[in-house]
Design an enzyme around this catalytic site. Structure first.
Site: not given
Length: 861
Positions: A549, A552-553, A557, A668
Site C-alpha cells: 500500500l 513510510g520511514g 505497509v 509526526d
C-alpha cells in the site's frame, strides 16, 4: 404604548356607557324637581369621569409580568413576576441620582438588586424606556434623545424563532421567549452581575464560548463593573477562583461530588449541582425552602456573602455565611508545597512531608510566600519505591494544571502517579459512594490548607530517603501505611515485568498470567491479539509488491486478507528503520487503548525474531497524500470532503491532546499519516514517534529530533523542543496543503521564493486569500469555509508556540463558534516588511463561482 395597553382599550367602551348621562344634562330644565335630578346626574357623571381617570392611572402604573413585541414600560412603571416577589424597572442605587434598569426583590430591606442592564451607561434623567422590538431585542432607550443605552443584542425574530414576549420569571430571570415552544431566546441569567441566584449558572458554555461569571459593583452607589470577579477556571479539573483584577485572591475547593465546600455553605437547605462535560462546565444551586429566598453576592470590597430571608412583606436580609474569615483563605498564602492551618484568625504554615523551606531565614520570620522545595528529589528509575504521606481533612491543591480521570479507582491512581517521576500527589476526584476518580498533581502543590472536620484525603509523594524519617516521626500507623504502599509497589513491579514479557515473549507472559492471575479480574487490560507470522505472510501473499500500500520511514505497509475474509493493513517494521523495539512498544502501548473515530484502529501485533509488525484496520482509500497531491486523483476530493477531513483530523488531535486518558503528542503528523476510509473519513495513524505527557506537563526536549521536515515547527527542528503546540503547527501545514493541493516542502513561489506557508501568508496579507484554493475546487467551494480554514491554518503555524491555538479552540473556530483572531507571520517565514492589512473582503473575491457568491465581510457563523 406601554405594557398596560389593555386599560387604554377599555376607554372607548366606558365613554360609550357614559353618553346617556351627557344627554340628560343637555335637556332644558322644566321644574325644580328636574333641576335636582340634573344635579344628581351631574354628580354621577363627575364620579364616572373620576373613575375613568383613576382606572386609567392605576392600570397604567400597575404592573404585569411580561412585555409584548413593540410595547414598552417607562420610568415609574415596572414588571412584576407572577408571585409578586420579583420586580424589574428603573431604580437609583444608594445615594446616586442616576437611573438604571434592574431586577430586585420586592419588600426586602435594604433594596436587594440582583441584576443591572446598563451597568456602564446610566440614565441621567427619568426618561428611561424599556422596549421589546419586532426583532426580539430588548432595548433600553433614553427617551429624551431616543438613544440606545443597552440592548440584549440578539435578534431572535424569523420564521423559525417567532418572539412571543419578554417575561420576568419568579426566579428573577428576565427572558425573551420563543412563541413555538416557550424556549428562551435570551435570558439575563446568561449575563450575571454581582449576584448568583438559585438556578443561575456560574461557568462556561464550551460550545459557544459564553462565560457566566460574577463581577462586583464599583461601589454601593455605582453598579459598574468593579475590580473583583468570581469565575470558573476550566483548565485541568475545574474550580472557582476569586480575582482582584488579574490576580487570584482566593479559591474554593474542587467539586467533590457533594459540594464546593462552602460555596454556598454545605447545608441540607441547598441542592448543589456541578456539570462538567464536553459541552459545558458550570456550578449552580437550588434553595429548597419555598418560603425563603437565598443568594450569593460579591460585594465591592471583594467579600462574598450568602444572604437569605423569609419571603413576605417587610423582611430584612440576614447573612448566612461570609467568605474570607481567615488568612488561609487567601490564595497560596503559604507558597508552594506547604499547608496552611488556621486557629481562629491566626494562620500558620508548614512544609509538606519531604519538603523544606525555600528561604529558611524568611520562613523563621513567618514570611512564607516563597514556599517549600523538595528536600530530596525522586530518582526516576527507582520511583516505584517511593511512598505517600496522607493528609486528612485537606483542601486539595490548585487543579489548574492537574490531570484527572473520572472512573479510575484510588489504587489505580496511586500506581499511575508512581509511574511518572513528575507526579507529586494524588487524591480521589469524588468522595461520594466510597470515593471514585483520580486527580494527579505534578511538580508543585499550591494553596493547600488543613480543615478541622471537612475536606478530602491528599496523598503526598515521599521519596525513599524520606521514608525512614517519616516512620520515626509518628507511631505504628505510619509503618502500616508504608507497608501498604510496598504491597502496591510489588504488584506494580509484577505488572511491569509482565508487560515487558508480553512484548518480548508472549508465550512466557501468558504462562505467568495463567499461573498467577487466571482467576483474578483485571481492569483496563489491553485485549490485543498476537498474530502468527505465517498467517500474515499468507494474508499478504508473502508480502508481495502487488499488495504493498505504501512505505513510510519505518517500513512498508501491505494489504492482507485473513482466512475469515477480513481486510487488514500490515505495517512491517523495516530492519533498517530508525524505529527500534522501544518505538514499537510505544506504538503498541499508545494505540491499543485509543478509541476514537478519527484514529486508526490497531487490531493486533506480531513479534517473531527480528520481525515486528502492527496490524491495523484496512483503509480502502489509502492516505490523504495519495489523493490531495495527485492531479487526477484530487478530483475525487471535493470541498465538502476536504472540509470534513480537516475537521476530522482536528477532532482526532483534540482527543489525543485532551480527551483521552493520557495526553499524547504525535510528533509526526503529516498527510501520509492521515488515512481515509471508504467514506473519506480521516483517521490519524503511525504513532511510532508519539510521546506521552501526564498532568500539567505540556512540553519537553529531546536530543533526537525525528519527524518530517516541512511539518516540524521551528522550536522542534532547531532546539528539539516539543509540546502539544508542535502537533498544532503540523496540523496547520496539513490544512493549508488540503486547501491548496500543494506540498509545503515542494512548493516555491517563483516571485518571492516562499514555501507554501509564506505564500499563504502573502496572499492573506494582500487580501487575496482565496487565490490559495486548489483550482479544481473553484467552481464548487463554500467561500467563507475556505477563508476560515486558511485563517485557522495560518493561526496554527505561528512562529511562537504560545501564539498558536490549542485544538479545542481550533475545533470551535472550524465550527464557526469562535471569533477568529488575526494571524501573525508564520514560522520559517523570511521575507521582511510585510504588514498585516485590515481585511475588508471586496467584491473582487469571485474565485468561487457557485451561485455567484461574493464575500464582503468575514464574520464568525
Amino acid at each position: 404604548m406601554g405594557c398596560c395597553h389593555k386599560s387604554l382599550l377599555l376607554l372607548p367602551l366606558l365613554r360609550a356607557l357614559s353618553l346617556p348621562l351627557y344627554c340628560i344634562i343637555k335637556k332644558p330644565a322644566i321644574t325644580k324637581a328636574s333641576f335636582s335630578d340634573k344635579i344628581m346626574v351631574l354628580l354621577l357623571h363627575n364620579m364616572l369621569v373620576w373613575f375613568l381617570s383613576f382606572s386609567q392611572l392605576t392600570r397604567t402604573s400597575s404592573s404585569l409580568d411580561s412585555l409584548e413585541v413593540n410595547h414598552s414600560i417607562r420610568d415609574g412603571q415596572s414588571l412584576v413576576s407572577a408571585s409578586g416577589n420579583i420586580e424589574a424597572g428603573f431604580f437609583s442605587p444608594g445615594n446616586s441620582t442616576r437611573k438604571y434598569l434592574g431586577v430586585w426583590y420586592r419588600n426586602v430591606s435594604p433594596l436587594t438588586v440582583v441584576w443591572v442592564a446598563n451597568r456602564e451607561k446610566p440614565l441621567q434623567n427619568n426618561s428611561g424606556v424599556l422596549k421589546l422590538n419586532q426583532n426580539g431585542i430588548l432595548l433600553l432607550l433614553d427617551g429624551a434623545n431616543n438613544s440606545t443605552l443597552w440592548s440584549s443584542n440578539i435578534s431572535a425574530a424569523g420564521n423559525n424563532n417567532p418572539v412571543v414576549a419578554a417575561q420576568l420569571l419568579d426566579s428573577g430571570n428576565l427572558v425573551v421567549k420563543n412563541a413555538n415552544n416557550d424556549s428562551f431566546l435570551w435570558q439575563s441569567f446568561d449575563y450575571p452581575c454581582d449576584t448568583l441566584m438559585p438556578g443561575m449558572k456560574l461557568g462556561w458554555n464550551l460550545e459557544t464560548g459564553l462565560e457566566r461569571f460574577l463581577s462586583s459593583w464599583k461601589s454601593t452607589d455605582d453598579p459598574a463593573k468593579g475590580e473583583y470577579t468570581m469565575r470558573i477556571d476550566h483548565r485541568g479539573y475545574p474550580q472557582v477562583f476569586a480575582f482582584k483584577g488579574s490576580d487570584i485572591i482566593s479559591r474554593t475547593d474542587q467539586w467533590n461530588g457533594e459540594s464546593l465546600r462552602g460555596y454556598p455553605a454545605p447545608d441540607p437547605k441547598y441542592n448543589q449541582t456541578f456539570v462538567f462535560n464536553e459541552k459545558e462546565v458550570y456550578y449552580e444551586f437550588e434553595f429548597l425552602e419555598s418560603s425563603a429566598a437565598s443568594l450569593y453576592r460579591l460585594f465591592p470590597s471583594g467579600d462574598g456573602e450568602v444572604i437569605s430571608w423569609t419571603i413576605g412583606s417587610g423582611n430584612s436580609r440576614q447573612v448566612v455565611t461570609k467568605a474570607g474569615l481567615d488568612e488561609c483563605d487567601k490564595y497560596a498564602y503559604c507558597g508552594a508545597n506547604s499547608i496552611c492551618s488556621a486557629n481562629g484568625y491566626v494562620a500558620t504554615c508548614e512544609c509538606l512531608k519531604g519538603y523544606a523551606p525555600k528561604s529558611p531565614q524568611q520562613w523563621s520570620l513567618q514570611n512564607w510566600t516563597d514556599g517549600c522545595v523538595p528536600r530530596n528529589k525522586t530518582i526516576c528509575k527507582n520511583s516505584y519505591t517511593d511512598g505517600f504521606w496522607t493528609y486528612t481533612y485537606s483542601k486539595l491543591p490548585d487543579t489548574s494544571s492537574s490531570w484527572f480521570n473520572k472512573t479510575m479507582n484510588l489504587e489505580e491512581c496511586k500506581v499511575l502517579c508512581l509511574r511518572n517521576c513528575s507526579c507529586v500527589a494524588y487524591a480521589n476526584l469524588y468522595v461520594t459512594n466510597g470515593g471514585t476518580g483520580c486527580l494527579l498533581w505534578f511538580h508543585n502543590m499550591v494553596d493547600v490548607r488543613k480543615y478541622s472536620q471537612r475536606g478530602q484525603d491528599l496523598y503526598v509523594r515521599v521519596p525513599p530517603s524520606e521514608l525512614d524519617q517519616v516512620a520515626a516521626d509518628d507511631n505504628g500507623n505510619t509503618k502500616k501505611k508504608i507497608a501498604g504502599i510496598t504491597v502496591g509497589v510489588i504488584i506494580f513491579g509484577f505488572m511491569t515485568c509482565l508487560s515487558i514479557l508480553i512484548i518480548k515473549n508472549p508465550g512466557a507472559a501468558r504462562n505467568i498470567y495463567n499461573k498467577h492471575c487466571k482467576n483474578k479480574p483485571r481492569k483496563e487490560d489491553v485485549d490485543l491479539p498476537i498474530f502468527n507470522l505465517s498467517a500474515l505472510a499468507h494474508a499478504t501473499d508473502n508480502f508481495s509488491s502487488s499488495n504493498k500500500l505504501g512505505e513510510g520511514g519505518f517500513g512498508p505497509v501491505y494489504k492482507g486478507i485473513l482466512i475469515d475474509g477480513q481486510e487488514i493493513a500490515v505495517k512491517r517494521l523495516s530492519k533498517k528503520s530508525g524505529q527500534g523495539l522501544e518505538e514499537f512498544k510505544t506504538e503498541v502501548a499508545l494505540i491499543a487503548k485509543l478509541q476514537h473515530r478519527n484514529l486508526v484502529k490497531l487490531l493486533g501485533c506480531c513479534i517473531k525474531g527480528e520481525e515486528k509488525m502492527l496490524i491495523y484496520e484496512y483503509m480502502p482509500n489509502k492516505s490523504l497524500d495519495y489523493f490531495v497531491f495527485d492531479e487526477t486523483k484530487k478530483m475525487s476530493l471535493d470541498w465538502i470532503k476536504r472540509f470534513n477531513i480537516i475537521g476530522g483530523i482536528a477532532r482526532g488531535l483534540l482527543y489525543l491532546h485532551q480527551d483521552s486518558r493520557l495526553r499524547i503528542i504525535h510528533r509526526d503528523l503529516k498527510t501520509s499519516n492521515i488515512l481515509l476510509d471508504a467514506n473519506f473519513n480521516s483517521k490519524i495513524s503511525d504513532f511510532g514517534l508519539a510521546r506521552l505527557f501526564l498532568g500539567d506537563q505540556i512540553e519537553a526536549n529531546t536530543n533526537r529530533v525525528a519527524g518530517t521536515y516541512g511539518y516540524m515547527p521551528p522550536e522542534y527542528a532547531v532546539r528539539g523542543h516539543f509540546s502539544v503546540k508542535s502537533d498544532v503547527f503540523s496540523y496547520g501545514v496539513i490544512v493549508l496543503e488540503i486547501v491548496s493541493g500543494k506540498k509545503n516542502r515542494e512548493f516555491s513561489d517563483p516571485k518571492h521564493d516562499h514555501n507554501l506557508l509564506g505564500y499563504a501568508w502573502k496572499l492573506w496579507s494582500e487580501e487575496r486569500a482565496l487565490e490559495l484554493l486548489d483550482e479544481v475546487l473553484r467552481e464548487q467551494c463554500t467561500p467563507f469555509e475556505v477563508i476560515r480554514c486558511i485563517q485557522v491554518g495560518l493561526l496554527c503555524v505561528q512562529q511562537r508556540p504560545e501564539d498558536r491555538p490549542d485544538m479545542s479552540y481550533v475545533v470551535l473556530m472550524l465550527n464557526g463558534e469562535k471569533l477568529l483572531p488575526q494571524p501573525k507571520v508564520p514560522g520559517f517565514y523570511t521575507e521582511r516588511d510585510v504588514r498585516l492589512k485590515s481585511h475588508s473582503w471586496s467584491e473582487n473575491h469571485k474565485l468561487c463561482s457557485a451561485n455567484e457568491v461574493t464575500i464582503t465581510e468575514l464574520d464568525a457563523r
